[in-house]
Scaffold this motif. Structure first.
Motif, short mmCIF file in Angstrom:
data_model
loop_
_atom_site.label_atom_id
_atom_site.label_comp_id
_atom_site.label_asym_id
_atom_site.label_seq_id
_atom_site.Cartn_x
_atom_site.Cartn_y
_atom_site.Cartn_z
N LEU A 393 -26.13 -29.90 -62.44
CA LEU A 393 -24.99 -29.00 -62.25
C LEU A 393 -23.82 -29.69 -61.53
CD1 LEU A 393 -26.84 -25.74 -61.10
CD2 LEU A 393 -26.31 -26.51 -63.42
N THR A 394 -23.99 -30.94 -61.14
CA THR A 394 -22.92 -31.65 -60.45
C THR A 394 -21.77 -31.94 -61.41
OG1 THR A 394 -24.51 -32.68 -58.96
CG2 THR A 394 -22.33 -33.70 -59.12
N PRO A 395 -20.55 -31.53 -61.07
CA PRO A 395 -19.42 -31.82 -61.97
C PRO A 395 -19.09 -33.30 -61.98
CG PRO A 395 -18.63 -30.84 -59.93
CD PRO A 395 -20.13 -30.78 -59.88
N ARG A 396 -18.44 -33.73 -63.04
CA ARG A 396 -17.98 -35.12 -63.11
C ARG A 396 -16.95 -35.37 -62.02
NH1 ARG A 396 -12.90 -34.63 -65.13
NH2 ARG A 396 -12.44 -32.94 -66.60
N GLN A 397 -16.71 -36.63 -61.75
CA GLN A 397 -15.72 -36.99 -60.73
C GLN A 397 -14.36 -36.42 -61.10
OE1 GLN A 397 -16.79 -38.77 -58.03
NE2 GLN A 397 -14.83 -38.45 -57.01
N LEU A 398 -13.75 -35.72 -60.16
CA LEU A 398 -12.46 -35.08 -60.39
C LEU A 398 -11.35 -35.87 -59.70
CD1 LEU A 398 -13.71 -31.46 -59.71
CD2 LEU A 398 -13.29 -32.47 -61.94
N GLU A 399 -10.20 -35.88 -60.28
CA GLU A 399 -9.10 -36.67 -59.75
C GLU A 399 -8.71 -36.23 -58.34
OE1 GLU A 399 -4.39 -37.64 -60.77
OE2 GLU A 399 -5.68 -36.73 -62.29
N GLY A 400 -8.76 -34.92 -58.10
CA GLY A 400 -8.34 -34.41 -56.80
C GLY A 400 -9.45 -34.26 -55.80
N GLU A 401 -10.65 -34.80 -56.08
CA GLU A 401 -11.79 -34.63 -55.18
C GLU A 401 -11.64 -35.54 -53.97
OE1 GLU A 401 -16.51 -33.98 -55.72
OE2 GLU A 401 -15.64 -35.69 -56.77
N ILE A 402 -11.99 -35.01 -52.80
CA ILE A 402 -11.92 -35.78 -51.55
C ILE A 402 -13.25 -35.62 -50.80
CG2 ILE A 402 -9.42 -35.65 -51.31
CD1 ILE A 402 -9.82 -33.31 -49.36
N PRO A 403 -13.62 -36.61 -49.98
CA PRO A 403 -14.86 -36.50 -49.20
C PRO A 403 -14.66 -35.70 -47.92
CG PRO A 403 -13.84 -38.63 -48.82
CD PRO A 403 -12.98 -37.93 -49.84
N VAL A 404 -15.73 -35.03 -47.50
CA VAL A 404 -15.75 -34.37 -46.19
C VAL A 404 -17.06 -34.78 -45.52
CG1 VAL A 404 -14.28 -32.44 -46.87
CG2 VAL A 404 -16.76 -32.26 -47.18
N ALA A 508 -7.05 -26.21 -62.77
CA ALA A 508 -7.80 -26.77 -63.90
C ALA A 508 -9.06 -27.47 -63.41
CB ALA A 508 -6.92 -27.75 -64.68
N GLU A 509 -8.97 -28.26 -62.34
CA GLU A 509 -10.13 -28.96 -61.82
C GLU A 509 -11.13 -28.00 -61.17
OE1 GLU A 509 -9.50 -32.72 -59.80
OE2 GLU A 509 -7.45 -32.77 -60.55
N LEU A 510 -10.62 -26.97 -60.52
CA LEU A 510 -11.50 -25.96 -59.94
C LEU A 510 -12.30 -25.27 -61.05
CD1 LEU A 510 -12.32 -24.52 -57.30
CD2 LEU A 510 -10.50 -22.87 -57.74
N TYR A 511 -11.65 -24.99 -62.16
CA TYR A 511 -12.33 -24.36 -63.30
C TYR A 511 -13.42 -25.28 -63.84
CZ TYR A 511 -13.05 -21.68 -67.58
OH TYR A 511 -13.61 -20.93 -68.60
N VAL A 512 -13.11 -26.56 -64.03
CA VAL A 512 -14.08 -27.52 -64.55
C VAL A 512 -15.31 -27.60 -63.63
CG1 VAL A 512 -14.48 -29.99 -64.95
CG2 VAL A 512 -12.43 -28.90 -65.84
N ALA A 513 -15.05 -27.66 -62.32
CA ALA A 513 -16.16 -27.74 -61.36
C ALA A 513 -17.01 -26.47 -61.38
CB ALA A 513 -15.61 -27.99 -59.96
N ALA A 514 -16.36 -25.32 -61.44
CA ALA A 514 -17.10 -24.06 -61.48
C ALA A 514 -17.92 -23.94 -62.75
CB ALA A 514 -16.13 -22.88 -61.36
N GLU A 515 -17.36 -24.36 -63.87
CA GLU A 515 -18.09 -24.30 -65.14
C GLU A 515 -19.32 -25.19 -65.11
OE1 GLU A 515 -16.50 -23.98 -69.57
OE2 GLU A 515 -16.34 -26.02 -68.82
N ALA A 516 -19.20 -26.39 -64.53
CA ALA A 516 -20.35 -27.28 -64.41
C ALA A 516 -21.42 -26.68 -63.49
CB ALA A 516 -19.91 -28.64 -63.86
N THR A 517 -20.98 -25.98 -62.45
CA THR A 517 -21.90 -25.40 -61.48
C THR A 517 -22.80 -24.34 -62.10
OG1 THR A 517 -20.31 -25.83 -59.73
CG2 THR A 517 -22.03 -24.23 -59.24
N VAL A 518 -22.31 -23.64 -63.10
CA VAL A 518 -23.12 -22.61 -63.75
C VAL A 518 -23.70 -23.11 -65.07
CG1 VAL A 518 -21.96 -20.68 -62.62
CG2 VAL A 518 -21.06 -21.55 -64.78
N GLY A 519 -23.80 -24.44 -65.21
CA GLY A 519 -24.50 -25.00 -66.36
C GLY A 519 -23.63 -25.40 -67.51
#
Length: 533
Positions: A393-404, A508-519
């Motif tokens: 369920l981990t989304p692909r690397q996103l351009e706007g992703e940052i580490p915390v 757009a990236e939030l949508y991609v991440a959410a879609e990956a999270t639910v399969g």
């Protein structure tokens, strides 16, 4: 739609029923017993911070009032203190509670839950699956046929569900044996847990073993003695002798007064089911895995199974089957248990072996103590909650992703957040509702009136992006989060594991991440989109 059938009314099965009901999924719990548990003071569980919080959230009960949060931890080897830890209010102290007290709290919560039916005196003996659902047959005084949407086997090490699905359960038998006693006595370390390795009153060598003392309410203690390998019987006389010499050794004189409440022998096995899913049938808890050597507690992992599975079953129940999401339960949880078992198997020979290098290598005793402390306190590879780093369920690397400070796939830190109605709550309190959590880090909003910041700056754009996600989501605002800059956006799964952190509002990236999270996109949806093109 038909309810979810849960086989087994132990802590794992009852917790799953509550977790599903909180997400508006009806359940039937098949209990082969009479619906109540006999008090067994020697049968207890140790809960770590995340699992205790899960149970308190579901039951609405402060479990610490019925158990004991450890005030501290002390580890001895012979007469030498190897480590000593004192817990304060900010520490994640383990919670020790009798299992019958825990199941009583779960049953009390379920009694007020209209979506859950508990069927006592029902022993499963048949399962039939069809494309549209599942049918289970039970025997007993109230035996009958039950129709369900899914079935989860929470029926323990000898799981009937697992056997009916012909799922292998390989592993190791009798990895460790412990003699156990629950007694009321005054010990010199009130509220603290003691791990005493090679106590001086025992002979040296492999039979010297170790003894652990864990506090319970009302001056009661659970004592566990590690037994040497073999099948020697633990007679009442030998157990009483161990109790007397241990209490005398700890108090430095004659055996103090004590009241013996309960005894037993606890056997630790390490086993792992080959499959955790067979169509509409799932396994959880001891039906799926057995572990517990070196302080690792099997119930903790069973409750984490529940937390992982419940929101995925709820999504399938409400929105229709999504195979990738349901398959991720086995992929995530089985990988975690495999890693836990491998870690235990790697260190067991060094910790339990007699003689050899461990007797002569400088610092070996403290290194071994650190491993045991990790297991008992829920730290490190032997005890800490695992990260779903390689989840499907981990989304692909996103351009706007940052580490915390929280790695991807790990449980998020519990911070105060503002809900959409303007109320202040803890982030952990929003777990387990079936919704994704979107958290905006916005310093200063905590002192503003909601009507000002909800319509200001980036909030309208973020609210619109959250409303457009492919799964229900809740928008929250936090003043800060460890390692997260201002205006970053966290996406969190319903079970509290971090999906990603984005640098700003990126719909757009939030949508991609959410879609990956639910399969990912559902097959039928993808086919419809392809046909439209």
């Amino acid at each position: 739609m038909d309810p979810v059938i849960i086989v087994g009314a132990g802590p794992v099965g009852l917790t799953l029923a509550l977790a599903l009901a909180r997400q508006e999924v009806p359940c039937v719990v098949l209990d082969e017993g009479p619906g109540k548990d006999e008090p067994r003071p020697a049968r207890t569980v140790v809960l770590r911070q995340d699992t205790a919080a899960l149970l308190e959230r579901l039951t609405g009960t402060a479990l610490a009032e019925h158990g004991v949060r450890w005030a501290g931890w002390r580890s001895l080897r012979r007469k030498q203190v190897l480590s000593e830890i004192t817990f304060d209010a900010s520490d994640a102290a383990p919670l020790h509670i009798a299992q019958h007290v825990l199941t009583g709290a779960l049953r009390a919560a379920l009694a007020d839950e209209p979506l859950v039916k508990t069927a006592v005196d029902n022993r499963l003996d048949a399962i039939e699956q069809e494309r549209s659902g599942i049918t289970a047959h039970t025997r007993g005084a109230n035996g009958t046929w039950w129709r369900g949407s899914y079935l989860v086997g929470c029926d323990g090490p000898r799981s009937t569900v697992r056997k009916l699905q012909d799922i292998r359960f390989p592993g190791r038998t009798a990895v460790e044996r412990h003699a156990v006693a629950a007694l009321r006595a005054e010990l010199p370390w009130e509220g603290r847990t003691l791990l005493h390795r090679m106590p001086p009153w025992r002979q040296s060598g492999p039979s010297a073993g170790e003894v652990t003392a864990r506090p319970l309410p009302d001056g009661v203690w659970r004592l566990d003695w590690l037994l040497p390998p073999g099948k020697d019987l633990v007679t009442p006389e030998t157990l009483v002798a161990r109790i007397r010499e241990t209490l005398a050794g700890w108090t430095g004189g004659a055996t103090p007064a004590y009241e013996l409440l309960d005894t037993g022998v606890h056997m630790v096995h390490h086993r792992l089911a080959r499959r955790w899913r067979a169509g509409r049938v799932f396994l959880a808890g001891d039906a799926a895995h057995l572990l517990g050597a070196l302080g690792a507690q099997g119930l903790d992992e069973g409750l984490r199974d529940v937390d992982n599975l419940a929101w995925k079953l709820a999504a399938a129940w409400h929105h229709g089957p999504h195979e990738a999401l349901l398959d991720s339960y086995q992929a995530e949880r089985r990988a975690v248990i495999t890693a836990r078992l491998c870690a235990a198997d790697q260190v067991l020979p060094a910790l339990r072996g007699a003689g050899g290098l461990r007797q002569i290598v400088p610092g070996a005793a403290r290194g071994h103590d650190a491993l045991l402390t990790d297991g008992h306190l829920g730290r490190g590879s032997l005890g800490a909650p695992q990260v779903y780093a390689d989840s499907p369920l981990t989304p692909r690397q996103l351009e706007g992703e940052i580490p915390v400070d929280t790695p991807r796939g790990a449980l998020v830190t519990d911070v105060r957040v503002t809900a959409e109605d303007g109320s202040f709550v803890q982030l952990r309190d929003r777990f387990g509702r079936g919704a994704l959590l979107v958290v905006l880090i916005a310093p200063g909003t905590g002192v503003w009136d909601r009507k000002h910041w909800m319509s200001a700056g980036i909030m309208p754009r973020l609210a619109a992006a959250v409303a457009a996600l492919p799964h229900p989501a809740e928008l929250l605002v936090a003043e800060s989060y460890p390692g997260a800059p201002a205006h970053s956006v966290l996406l969190v799964r319903p079970d509290g594991h971090l999906v990603t952190v984005l640098n700003g509002v990126r719909p757009a990236e939030l949508y991609v991440a959410a879609e990956a999270t639910v399969g990912g996109a559902r097959k039928e949806e993808a086919q419809a989109v392809s046909g439209a093109r």
